[in-house]
Design a protein around this motif. Structure first.
Motif, short mmCIF file in Angstrom:
data_model
loop_
_atom_site.label_atom_id
_atom_site.label_comp_id
_atom_site.label_asym_id
_atom_site.label_seq_id
_atom_site.Cartn_x
_atom_site.Cartn_y
_atom_site.Cartn_z
N ALA A 159 0.89 -1.43 0.07
CA ALA A 159 -0.30 -0.08 -0.20
C ALA A 159 0.93 1.17 0.09
O ALA A 159 0.52 1.94 -0.70
CB ALA A 159 -1.03 -0.17 1.08
N LEU A 160 2.13 1.17 0.74
CA LEU A 160 2.72 2.49 0.82
C LEU A 160 3.59 2.59 -0.55
O LEU A 160 3.51 3.73 -0.68
CB LEU A 160 3.93 2.09 1.88
CG LEU A 160 4.83 3.41 2.21
CD1 LEU A 160 4.02 4.83 2.48
CD2 LEU A 160 5.85 3.17 3.28
N GLN A 161 4.04 1.69 -1.10
CA GLN A 161 4.47 1.96 -2.55
C GLN A 161 3.47 2.38 -3.67
O GLN A 161 3.92 3.24 -4.42
CB GLN A 161 5.12 0.43 -2.79
CG GLN A 161 5.83 0.65 -4.32
CD GLN A 161 7.05 1.47 -4.38
OE1 GLN A 161 7.44 1.86 -3.49
NE2 GLN A 161 7.46 2.09 -5.44
N GLY A 162 2.44 1.86 -3.30
CA GLY A 162 1.48 2.52 -4.08
C GLY A 162 1.27 4.12 -3.98
O GLY A 162 1.06 4.79 -5.06
N VAL A 163 1.19 4.32 -2.62
CA VAL A 163 0.91 5.83 -2.36
C VAL A 163 2.31 6.69 -2.87
O VAL A 163 2.23 7.66 -3.59
CB VAL A 163 0.85 6.06 -0.85
CG1 VAL A 163 0.99 7.33 -0.60
CG2 VAL A 163 -0.66 5.59 -0.53
N ARG A 164 3.42 6.04 -2.72
CA ARG A 164 4.82 6.71 -3.27
C ARG A 164 4.73 6.82 -4.72
O ARG A 164 5.05 7.84 -5.29
CB ARG A 164 6.03 6.03 -2.60
CG ARG A 164 6.03 5.81 -1.23
CD ARG A 164 7.57 5.16 -1.21
NE ARG A 164 7.85 4.85 0.49
CZ ARG A 164 7.94 5.82 1.33
NH1 ARG A 164 7.80 7.11 1.15
NH2 ARG A 164 7.79 5.44 2.55
N GLU A 317 12.14 -1.98 -0.72
CA GLU A 317 11.20 -2.83 0.07
C GLU A 317 11.33 -3.01 1.47
O GLU A 317 10.51 -2.77 2.29
CB GLU A 317 11.36 -4.50 -0.32
CG GLU A 317 10.74 -4.86 -1.85
CD GLU A 317 11.10 -6.31 -1.98
OE1 GLU A 317 10.12 -7.11 -1.56
OE2 GLU A 317 12.35 -6.85 -2.35
N GLN A 318 12.49 -2.95 2.00
CA GLN A 318 12.88 -3.13 3.36
C GLN A 318 12.49 -1.70 4.03
O GLN A 318 11.79 -1.49 5.10
CB GLN A 318 14.25 -3.57 3.50
CG GLN A 318 14.53 -3.73 5.41
CD GLN A 318 16.00 -4.10 5.31
OE1 GLN A 318 16.95 -3.50 4.92
NE2 GLN A 318 16.16 -5.47 6.12
N ARG A 319 12.90 -0.52 3.52
CA ARG A 319 12.69 0.58 4.04
C ARG A 319 11.28 1.07 3.80
O ARG A 319 10.61 1.87 4.67
CB ARG A 319 13.79 1.70 3.29
CG ARG A 319 15.15 1.40 3.63
CD ARG A 319 15.84 2.54 3.30
NE ARG A 319 16.40 2.72 1.81
CZ ARG A 319 17.45 1.94 1.18
NH1 ARG A 319 18.32 1.34 2.26
NH2 ARG A 319 17.77 2.04 0.18
N ASN A 320 10.36 0.47 2.94
CA ASN A 320 8.94 0.50 2.96
C ASN A 320 8.37 -0.05 4.25
O ASN A 320 7.41 0.50 4.75
CB ASN A 320 8.36 0.04 1.76
CG ASN A 320 8.24 1.20 0.76
OD1 ASN A 320 8.39 2.49 0.99
ND2 ASN A 320 8.13 0.81 -0.44
N MET A 321 9.00 -1.16 4.52
CA MET A 321 8.62 -2.01 5.74
C MET A 321 8.68 -1.44 6.88
O MET A 321 7.74 -1.24 7.70
CB MET A 321 9.08 -3.47 5.55
CG MET A 321 8.71 -4.30 4.40
SD MET A 321 9.94 -5.63 4.13
CE MET A 321 9.65 -6.80 5.67
N GLU A 322 9.98 -0.70 6.96
CA GLU A 322 10.05 -0.33 8.22
C GLU A 322 9.27 1.20 8.52
O GLU A 322 8.64 1.60 9.47
CB GLU A 322 11.61 0.26 8.18
CG GLU A 322 12.91 -0.65 8.25
CD GLU A 322 14.02 -0.50 8.09
OE1 GLU A 322 14.98 -1.16 8.54
OE2 GLU A 322 14.31 0.81 7.38
N ALA A 323 9.08 1.84 7.49
CA ALA A 323 8.29 2.98 7.39
C ALA A 323 7.00 2.98 7.67
O ALA A 323 6.28 3.34 8.68
CB ALA A 323 8.27 3.82 5.88
#
Length: 697
Positions: A159-164, A317-323
């Motif tokens: 979801a966060l990548q979609g927003v980015r 990927e990993q930094r999106n997971m952390e965020a």
């Protein structure tokens, strides 16, 4: 350990007791506490698995084309055997979980035993009591974030990548089409970004939940009017499609409700038949979001653990997971509100059965014991055979081992299969259950230390062949190792020393010299006398650059496959290679033109090309002796020309000698027959291949 698996051929889903994986290099072993059933994604996988073969073929026409090409090259029965072996391999379900690190591998990202972590990735963050997860797909869970919330990490990153990709700005009006799990999380992420959000879903309960999650408005119908009212008649600044549908309606509806020069972002899996007019007249920007973010589908990142520099790729990927987890810790995202059901892992089958019923659901969690006990890496599956203590075991059991090596071994006379060892518990359990091994394991040492196993087949990826062969030889086993035997000259020297000192037989998967047509050609050429002039042309076909074959595990195609052809020429002339010279074309490292000189004065050329038309048969050999020429056409026809006449031997299907090689190994191990190929020849062929690949150490 308990793990959920699904048979891709039959669609059957069940909970099994499988051996636990080891941590391994670049991975951490995680005891799972909570895993999330992603209802939309997993339901699609389940439904596809339950579909007919025709339905699977319609879903993957690319694989159908490859299969038909295989049929033309290798014949129907060998191809069918490989296809069904692949279909019968169960797949693990799950790709998002949270747990605790209980074992760390080397170079595993600085995690320590006891760390609470969230994990992502299909095939690694499974619905299983233990998972070995690569370091770039693992993140620490912040204080105050529960395991249940953290188990949403994969969907949150998507979801966060979609927003980015949408790149929203403060105050923009954004529409989210589809309010499943990812849609609901997208709503909260957009609100955290300062946007006004309108959600749409035909399900009233999901629309109501979206408003509870923070949407300014959520509707189930009259979308055009709702968007007009929401945007003052201008249309949406951006539309994020998180729906799942075979139809292209979501894509085209997104265009219809967008403002001039708006953005349409595809996150969900839908049809992509675009209606050009609204995109053209509004000059819309169509964007596709790549799952969790940069690094996805890149083995160098996900498997090998090579990170992207933050200065150039801010959000991986990993930094999106952390965020995403940091947003949960800050209270900006609340995944727990999406949970409708919880099941202990022992009742996983009931959880999936519920998805086929009428009961409403959204997020379904599987929970695990806080103290699962020590991971067991070897489990009994079949009954141990009585009587003769000798038996065969496999380390590595991929499609080739299943469809070629094991049938050949059983045809040779083997009746007892002891252990099968693979890197994942689900594959080891499946192999043991389906093919009759007494035990399944993820620990190679368990097989090597087994007194009831005297024959060991090494069918792993290339980088482990030498080490496993040495260990097996030192353990007193007879060893059949797939090619290549080694990936460096230093490894090769160690294998040679171990084989020379060991009581067991060493065989390498150089099968072509055992093919009936090669044997007949060799006999004819031997009677001609004198050195030979030979050429071997291989239309190898393309393998994508991201395949493991090209990486550290494979060592490249020259090392991994050209050894076959060096060995075949050696067999035809009856002498070992003594010198080689090879050159590759610029920019095509997996192609080669080589000249090889053999100990009897024969010379041979190898033309190995990866860039040709795949419709041309793969292999063609010509060999010239005194007054005789033999031509081998892709192991289907052998032409022998001498005395002005040509005799042709034909075969309805290819026989590249695999069964004959395995039988020769079995007879050497059990009946005292000579080794299939002399050790000196195995070493000489392997060394020549390493020289052709430019490996100097």
């Amino acid at each position: 350990m308990k793990q959920v698996e699904q048979n891709y051929r039959s669609g059957a889903l069940r909970l099994i007791d499988a051996p636990a994986p080891g941590a391994g290099r670049g991975r951490n072993l995680v005891a799972t506490r909570v895993s999330l059933i992603s209802a939309g994604t997993e339901k699609q996988i389940i439904d596809l698995a339950k579909s007919s073969l025709a339905g699977k073929a319609m879903a993957r026409p690319d694989l159908v084309r490859k299969t038909l090409q295989k049929v033309r090259q290798e014949g129907l029965i060998p191809t069918a055997r490989k296809v069904f072996a692949k279909l019968d391999t169960p797949i693990p379900l799950g790709y998002s979980c949270a747990g605790e690190v209980i074992e760390t591998g080397s170079d595993a990202g600085g995690f320590t035993v006891g760390d609470r972590v969230a994990c992502a990735g299909a095939g690694v963050a499974n619905h299983a009591e233990f998972n070995a997860v690569p370091k770039n797909l693992t993140v620490r869970i912040p204080e105050g974030v529960s395991d249940e919330d953290a188990s949403f990490v994969t969907l949150g990153a998507i979801a966060l990548q979609g927003v980015r990709v949408t790149a929203p700005t403060l105050g923009e009006r954004v529409v989210v089409l589809g309010l499943g799990l990812i849609g609901q999380l997208t709503v909260q992420l957009l609100k955290a970004n300062g946007c006004r959000v309108l959600g749409f879903d035909p399900n009233p309960a999901r629309a109501k939940l979206a408003e509870e999650m923070g949407a300014d408005r959520a509707v189930t119908g009259d979308l055009d009017d709702a968007v007009a009212a929401f945007t003052g008649g201008h249309g949406a600044d951006a539309v994020i499609v998180t729906a799942s549908s075979k139809s292209s309606d979501p894509l085209n509806k997104a265009a219809e409700i967008s403002r001039m020069k708006g953005r349409v972002v595809m996150v969900g899996l839908t049809g992509m038949a675009m209606d050009r007019e609204p995109f053209y007249k509004r000059e819309l920007d169509l964007r596709l979001s790549m799952s969790y973010g940069p690094g996805r589908y890149d083995p160098a990142y996900e498997v090998d653990g090579h990170d992207y520099p933050i200065a150039y790729v801010r959000w991986t990927e990993q930094r999106n997971m952390e965020a995403f987890l940091e947003l949960i810790a800050a209270g900006r995202v609340t995944p727990s509100k999406l949970v409708t059901h919880r099941f202990p892992i022992a009742e996983a089958e009931a959880a999936y059965a519920m998805m086929d019923g009428d009961e409403p659901y959204l997020a379904i969690l599987l929970t695990y014991d806080a103290q699962p006990g020590a991971p067991e890496r070897t489990v009994a599956v079949g009954a141990a055979a009585a009587g003769d203590a000798r038996g065969s075991g496999f380390i590595g059991f991929g499609n080739y081992a299943k469809s070629v090596l094991l049938p050949a071994l059983q045809k040779a006379g083997e009746t007892r299969l002891t252990k099968v060892v693979t890197s994942t518990g689900i594959s080891a359990h499946s192999a043991a259950e389906r093919y009759g091994f007494a035990e399944a394991s993820t620990d190679a040492r368990a097989l090597l230390d087994d007194a009831t196993t005297d024959c060991v087949f090494v069918a792993t990826r290339h980088d482990s062949h030498a080490a496993l062969a040495i260990q097996a030889l030192n353990a007193g086993k007879h060893v059949f190792v797939e090619k290549p035997l080694a990936m460096t000259h230093a490894q090769l020297a160690e294998v040679a020393a171990a084989a020379d000192a060991a009581p067991g037989v060493l065989a390498v998967g150089f099968n072509r010299r055992f093919a009936p047509m090669v044997r007949e050609a060799r006999d004819v050429l031997a009677r001609s006398g004198g050195p030979l002039v030979m050429q071997y042309r291989i239309n190898a076909g393309h393998i994508p650059g991201d395949s493991w074959v090209h990486g550290s595990e494979g060592g490249g195609r020259i090392v991994g496959e050209v050894c076959h052809f060096v060995d075949t020429l050696s067999a035809l002339c009856g002498a070992d290679p003594v010198s080689v010279e090879g050159v590759s074309p610029d920019g095509v490292g997996d192609s080669l033109a080589a000249v090889i000189r053999f100990a009897d004065g024969s010379v041979g050329t190898i033309l190995y090309a990866s860039m040709g038309d795949p419709s041309l048969p793969k292999e063609y050999v010509e060999a010239f002796g005194r007054g005789v020429v033999v031509r081998l056409d892709d192991f289907r026809k052998l032409h022998i020309t001498q005395g002005g006449k040509t005799r042709t031997v034909s075969a309805s299907a290819q026989d590249k000698g695999q069964a004959a090689l395995v039988k020769a190994f079995y007879d050497a191990a059990r009946k005292g027959a000579p080794a299939p190929v002399a050790l000196d020849t195995l070493i000489a062929v392997s060394a020549a291949t390493l020289d052709l690949a430019g490996i100097s150490d």
